[in-house]
Design a protein around this motif. Structure first.
Motif, PDB file in Angstrom:
ATOM      1  N   VAL A 119       0.853  -1.193   0.000  1.00 29.27           N
ATOM      2  CA  VAL A 119       0.000   0.000   0.000  1.00 29.27           C
ATOM      3  C   VAL A 119       0.885   1.237   0.000  1.00 29.27           C
ATOM      4  O   VAL A 119       2.037   1.203   0.457  1.00 29.27           O
ATOM      5  N   VAL A 120       0.327   2.314  -0.528  1.00 29.42           N
ATOM      6  CA  VAL A 120       1.041   3.586  -0.538  1.00 29.42           C
ATOM      7  C   VAL A 120       0.900   4.228   0.837  1.00 29.42           C
ATOM      8  O   VAL A 120      -0.217   4.513   1.288  1.00 29.42           O
ATOM      9  N   ALA A 121       2.020   4.432   1.524  1.00 21.43           N
ATOM     10  CA  ALA A 121       1.988   4.979   2.878  1.00 21.43           C
ATOM     11  C   ALA A 121       1.939   6.496   2.869  1.00 21.43           C
ATOM     12  O   ALA A 121       1.124   7.112   3.558  1.00 21.43           O
ATOM     13  N   LYS A 122       2.823   7.133   2.050  1.00 16.25           N
ATOM     14  CA  LYS A 122       2.851   8.596   2.018  1.00 16.25           C
ATOM     15  C   LYS A 122       3.639   9.067   0.808  1.00 16.25           C
ATOM     16  O   LYS A 122       4.424   8.323   0.206  1.00 16.25           O
ATOM     17  N   TYR A 123       3.384  10.333   0.445  1.00 12.18           N
ATOM     18  CA  TYR A 123       4.117  10.991  -0.636  1.00 12.18           C
ATOM     19  C   TYR A 123       5.034  12.050  -0.040  1.00 12.18           C
ATOM     20  O   TYR A 123       4.705  12.704   0.939  1.00 12.18           O
ATOM     21  N   THR A 124       6.186  12.207  -0.647  1.00 10.71           N
ATOM     22  CA  THR A 124       7.073  13.328  -0.322  1.00 10.71           C
ATOM     23  C   THR A 124       7.400  14.049  -1.625  1.00 10.71           C
ATOM     24  O   THR A 124       6.951  13.645  -2.712  1.00 10.71           O
ATOM     25  N   ALA A 125       8.215  15.071  -1.528  1.00 10.57           N
ATOM     26  CA  ALA A 125       8.520  15.868  -2.716  1.00 10.57           C
ATOM     27  C   ALA A 125       9.287  15.072  -3.759  1.00 10.57           C
ATOM     28  O   ALA A 125       9.137  15.312  -4.967  1.00 10.57           O
ATOM     29  N   ASP A 126      10.109  14.119  -3.341  1.00 14.60           N
ATOM     30  CA  ASP A 126      10.951  13.405  -4.295  1.00 14.60           C
ATOM     31  C   ASP A 126      10.807  11.888  -4.249  1.00 14.60           C
ATOM     32  O   ASP A 126      11.578  11.173  -4.885  1.00 14.60           O
ATOM     33  N   SER A 127       9.855  11.366  -3.499  1.00 10.66           N
ATOM     34  CA  SER A 127       9.698   9.913  -3.423  1.00 10.66           C
ATOM     35  C   SER A 127       8.293   9.532  -2.960  1.00 10.66           C
ATOM     36  O   SER A 127       7.521  10.366  -2.487  1.00 10.66           O
ATOM     37  N   VAL A 128       8.021   8.248  -3.098  1.00  7.92           N
ATOM     38  CA  VAL A 128       6.770   7.660  -2.626  1.00  7.92           C
ATOM     39  C   VAL A 128       7.127   6.516  -1.678  1.00  7.92           C
ATOM     40  O   VAL A 128       7.953   5.658  -2.022  1.00  7.92           O
ATOM     41  N   SER A 129       6.545   6.516  -0.494  1.00  9.96           N
ATOM     42  CA  SER A 129       6.810   5.459   0.489  1.00  9.96           C
ATOM     43  C   SER A 129       5.743   4.379   0.385  1.00  9.96           C
ATOM     44  O   SER A 129       4.541   4.673   0.468  1.00  9.96           O
ATOM     45  N   LEU A 130       6.188   3.154   0.199  1.00 10.29           N
ATOM     46  CA  LEU A 130       5.285   2.001   0.126  1.00 10.29           C
ATOM     47  C   LEU A 130       5.433   1.159   1.376  1.00 10.29           C
ATOM     48  O   LEU A 130       6.541   0.963   1.879  1.00 10.29           O
ATOM     49  N   ASN A 131       4.319   0.674   1.860  1.00 12.88           N
ATOM     50  CA  ASN A 131       4.322  -0.197   3.034  1.00 12.88           C
ATOM     51  C   ASN A 131       4.014  -1.615   2.587  1.00 12.88           C
ATOM     52  O   ASN A 131       2.956  -1.875   2.010  1.00 12.88           O
ATOM     53  N   VAL A 132       4.953  -2.528   2.845  1.00 10.39           N
ATOM     54  CA  VAL A 132       4.800  -3.932   2.463  1.00 10.39           C
ATOM     55  C   VAL A 132       4.424  -4.735   3.698  1.00 10.39           C
ATOM     56  O   VAL A 132       5.138  -4.701   4.705  1.00 10.39           O
ATOM     57  N   ARG A 133       3.321  -5.458   3.620  1.00 13.92           N
ATOM     58  CA  ARG A 133       2.827  -6.250   4.750  1.00 13.92           C
ATOM     59  C   ARG A 133       2.819  -7.717   4.364  1.00 13.92           C
ATOM     60  O   ARG A 133       2.144  -8.116   3.415  1.00 13.92           O
ATOM     61  N   VAL A 134       3.572  -8.503   5.120  1.00 10.60           N
ATOM     62  CA  VAL A 134       3.683  -9.936   4.855  1.00 10.60           C
ATOM     63  C   VAL A 134       3.417 -10.691   6.153  1.00 10.60           C
ATOM     64  O   VAL A 134       3.908 -10.300   7.218  1.00 10.60           O
ATOM     65  N   TRP A 135       2.672 -11.796   6.052  1.00 13.84           N
ATOM     66  CA  TRP A 135       2.339 -12.614   7.218  1.00 13.84           C
ATOM     67  C   TRP A 135       3.191 -13.880   7.216  1.00 13.84           C
ATOM     68  O   TRP A 135       3.391 -14.505   6.171  1.00 13.84           O
ATOM     69  N   CYS A 136       3.668 -14.245   8.408  1.00 14.86           N
ATOM     70  CA  CYS A 136       4.451 -15.475   8.540  1.00 14.86           C
ATOM     71  C   CYS A 136       4.232 -16.043   9.934  1.00 14.86           C
ATOM     72  O   CYS A 136       3.629 -15.403  10.801  1.00 14.86           O
ATOM     73  N   ALA A 137       4.744 -17.256  10.155  1.00 16.48           N
ATOM     74  CA  ALA A 137       4.691 -17.853  11.491  1.00 16.48           C
ATOM     75  C   ALA A 137       5.655 -17.112  12.408  1.00 16.48           C
ATOM     76  O   ALA A 137       6.707 -16.646  11.961  1.00 16.48           O
ATOM     77  N   PRO A 138       5.317 -16.956  13.698  1.00 14.48           N
ATOM     78  CA  PRO A 138       6.217 -16.233  14.609  1.00 14.48           C
ATOM     79  C   PRO A 138       7.636 -16.788  14.626  1.00 14.48           C
ATOM     80  O   PRO A 138       8.602 -16.040  14.758  1.00 14.48           O
ATOM     81  N   ALA A 139       7.778 -18.084  14.470  1.00 15.96           N
ATOM     82  CA  ALA A 139       9.117 -18.686  14.495  1.00 15.96           C
ATOM     83  C   ALA A 139       9.949 -18.303  13.277  1.00 15.96           C
ATOM     84  O   ALA A 139      11.179 -18.374  13.310  1.00 15.96           O
ATOM     85  N   ASP A 140       9.289 -17.891  12.186  1.00 16.24           N
ATOM     86  CA  ASP A 140       9.997 -17.541  10.953  1.00 16.24           C
ATOM     87  C   ASP A 140      10.278 -16.053  10.837  1.00 16.24           C
ATOM     88  O   ASP A 140      10.791 -15.607   9.801  1.00 16.24           O
ATOM     89  N   GLU A 141       9.963 -15.278  11.876  1.00 14.60           N
ATOM     90  CA  GLU A 141      10.069 -13.824  11.760  1.00 14.60           C
ATOM     91  C   GLU A 141      11.481 -13.366  11.401  1.00 14.60           C
ATOM     92  O   GLU A 141      11.688 -12.596  10.449  1.00 14.60           O
ATOM     93  N   GLY A 142      12.463 -13.817  12.159  1.00 14.36           N
ATOM     94  CA  GLY A 142      13.825 -13.339  11.937  1.00 14.36           C
ATOM     95  C   GLY A 142      14.344 -13.682  10.554  1.00 14.36           C
ATOM     96  O   GLY A 142      14.887 -12.819   9.839  1.00 14.36           O
ATOM     97  N   ALA A 143      14.161 -14.941  10.132  1.00 16.33           N
ATOM     98  CA  ALA A 143      14.663 -15.369   8.830  1.00 16.33           C
ATOM     99  C   ALA A 143      13.936 -14.666   7.692  1.00 16.33           C
ATOM    100  O   ALA A 143      14.555 -14.253   6.698  1.00 16.33           O
ATOM    101  N   MET A 144      12.626 -14.500   7.849  1.00 10.53           N
ATOM    102  CA  MET A 144      11.873 -13.866   6.769  1.00 10.53           C
ATOM    103  C   MET A 144      12.164 -12.372   6.675  1.00 10.53           C
ATOM    104  O   MET A 144      12.243 -11.809   5.578  1.00 10.53           O
TER     105      MET A 144
END
Length: 254
Positions: A212-237
């Motif tokens: 999703v598009v999080a915010k606009y700035t004068a020279d860039s666009v910030s995108l927010n990436v949301r991914v779901w995983c198992a808690p045990a895989d958090e660090g590796a993912m």
């Protein structure tokens, strides 16, 4: 004859109470053991009661029965149990005041075992310590940190503080912020990032990744990436996603 008569009088006077007291002691000890085993077995069959709590409550019931039995035996020998109860009460109050911190940890341990905000094997953050729960005792909780260090945290501190349990739910959402330079096709960038997220084998398929598009700035666009995983895989993912997004040519990550 007078000596034998005195012995006879003593036996007749104190013999029956002594024998009756021994009988009370034997029967009471037997009943206390039976009650302990019955309570522990009954609580063990209840799914919501931890084994440690079941054993503690069973032992507590046993000692309470033995206390009553002891008072009953003393009463057979003419001891004023009311005075003993008053003395024990005063001693218990003094001990309680001296050990109020320990008793607070004990009470907190009972509450933790009863309500179970976390279990053995869960990864939690409590009382300023993060780690995996190795054991839950009546006085302390045994944690193993990510650095493989053992930390014993008093239950009173945990019960009176915020507890964050990372293992309660089967899925955890990871957020990545990607900065797309001005002039880049945002829709194409979103599609490419989404493909990277969906291609990670640790990503949960039932909860699709999002970009999703999080915010606009004068020279860039910030995108927010949301991914779901198992808690045990958090660090590796998290590591693999950061590397994959950077290799895809993105300029900045947070």
């Amino acid at each position: 004859m007078d000596f034998l008569q005195q012995i006879k009088d003593v036996v007749l006077q104190y013999g029956p109470p002594f024998v009756f007291g021994i009988v009370i002691l034997i029967v009471g000890s037997w009943a206390a053991g039976i009650a302990q085993r019955m309570i522990e077995t009954a609580l063990g069959r209840v799914g919501g009661v931890e084994l440690t709590l079941a054993r503690f409550l069973a032992s507590l019931a046993r000692y309470l029965i033995l206390t009553v039995v002891g008072l009953a035996v003393l009463s057979q020998f003419g001891v004023q149990t009311a005075s003993l109860i008053a003395v024990f009460g005063a001693a218990g109050l003094a001990i309680g005041l001296a050990l109020q911190g320990t008793l607070a940890n004990l009470a907190a341990g009972v509450m933790l075992l009863l309500f179970r905000p976390y279990r053995v094997g869960d990864r939690i953050d409590a009382a300023g310590v993060s780690g995996k729960v190795e054991a839950i005792d009546l006085f302390v909780t045994d944690l193993r940190t990510d650095e493989n260090v053992r930390v014993l945290v008093p239950n009173g501190k945990i019960w009176g503080d915020k507890v964050v349990n990372y293992s309660t739910y089967k899925a955890k959402r990871l957020d990545f912020e990607v900065s797309v330079p001005d002039g880049v096709d945002v829709e194409a960038a979103c599609a490419r990032i989404l493909k990277i997220a969906e291609g990670d084998p640790r990503a949960i398929k039932d909860q699709a990744p999002e970009v999703v598009v999080a915010k606009y700035t004068a020279d860039s666009v910030s995108l927010n990436v949301r991914v779901w995983c198992a808690p045990a895989d958090e660090g590796a993912m998290r590591s693999s996603m950061n590397l994959a997004l950077r290799n895809a040519g993105k300029a900045k990550f947070a």
